[in-house]
Design a protein around this motif. Structure first.
Motif, PDB file in Angstrom:
ATOM      1  N   ALA A  82      12.152  24.418  12.933  1.00 43.23           N
ATOM      2  CA  ALA A  82      12.800  25.096  11.814  1.00 43.23           C
ATOM      3  C   ALA A  82      14.310  24.869  11.837  1.00 43.23           C
ATOM      4  O   ALA A  82      14.921  24.602  10.793  1.00 43.23           O
ATOM      5  CB  ALA A  82      12.473  26.582  11.840  1.00 43.23           C
TER       6      ALA A  82
ATOM      7  N   ASP B  57      15.090  21.244  10.811  1.00 44.95           N
ATOM      8  CA  ASP B  57      14.888  21.102   9.375  1.00 44.95           C
ATOM      9  C   ASP B  57      16.036  21.757   8.603  1.00 44.95           C
ATOM     10  O   ASP B  57      16.558  21.177   7.661  1.00 44.95           O
ATOM     11  CB  ASP B  57      13.552  21.726   8.968  1.00 44.95           C
TER      12      ASP B  57
ATOM     13  N   LEU C 243       9.717  28.444   7.274  1.00 40.12           N
ATOM     14  CA  LEU C 243       8.831  27.335   6.921  1.00 40.12           C
ATOM     15  C   LEU C 243       7.924  27.646   5.741  1.00 40.12           C
ATOM     16  O   LEU C 243       7.459  26.722   5.062  1.00 40.12           O
ATOM     17  CB  LEU C 243       8.003  26.923   8.143  1.00 40.12           C
TER      18      LEU C 243
ATOM     19  N   ARG D 166      11.691  26.611   3.047  1.00 38.69           N
ATOM     20  CA  ARG D 166      11.434  25.166   3.075  1.00 38.69           C
ATOM     21  C   ARG D 166      10.759  24.653   1.803  1.00 38.69           C
ATOM     22  O   ARG D 166      11.182  23.628   1.263  1.00 38.69           O
ATOM     23  CB  ARG D 166      10.619  24.798   4.310  1.00 38.69           C
TER      24      ARG D 166
END
Length: 79
Positions: free
Chosen positions: A22, A25, A60, A64
Motif C-alpha cells: 500500500a 502504491d 487498497l 486505489r
C-alpha cells in the motif's frame, strides 16, 4: 511446530506485506492523480501506517480504485 509457522505468516508477514504494498502504491502515484481523484495522499499514508491491518485494506479497497479510475486504467478492456 508447523502451526507456529502458519501463525507467523498470517499474523506478521501478510500484514507487513500489505503495508509495504500500500505504501509503495501510494508513493508511486503522481500528485495530479491524487488531485483528480479528490483524495489526500498524506491522510492515506497516515491511515496505512497507524490503523494496522485495516489501514492498508481500506486504502487498497477505497482510494486505489478511485486513483486507478482517474488514471484511465480499465482492466475490462482488452488490448
Amino acid at each position: 511446530m508447523a502451526g507456529l509457522g502458519i501463525a507467523f505468516i498470517l499474523l506478521l508477514l501478510i500484514p507487513l506485506w500489505l503495508l509495504i504494498w500500500a505504501l509503495i502504491d501510494l508513493l508511486r502515484r503522481p500528485r495530479i492523480q491524487w488531485q483528480k481523484a479528490d483524495q489526500n495522499q498524506i491522510v492515506w499514508a497516515l491511515v496505512i501506517v497507524f490503523i494496522g491491518i485495516i489501514g492498508p485494506i481500506l486504502y487498497l479497497t477505497i482510494a486505489r480504485p478511485k486513483l486507478r479510475d482517474v488514471a484511465g486504467y480499465n482492466p475490462t478492456v482488452a488490448t
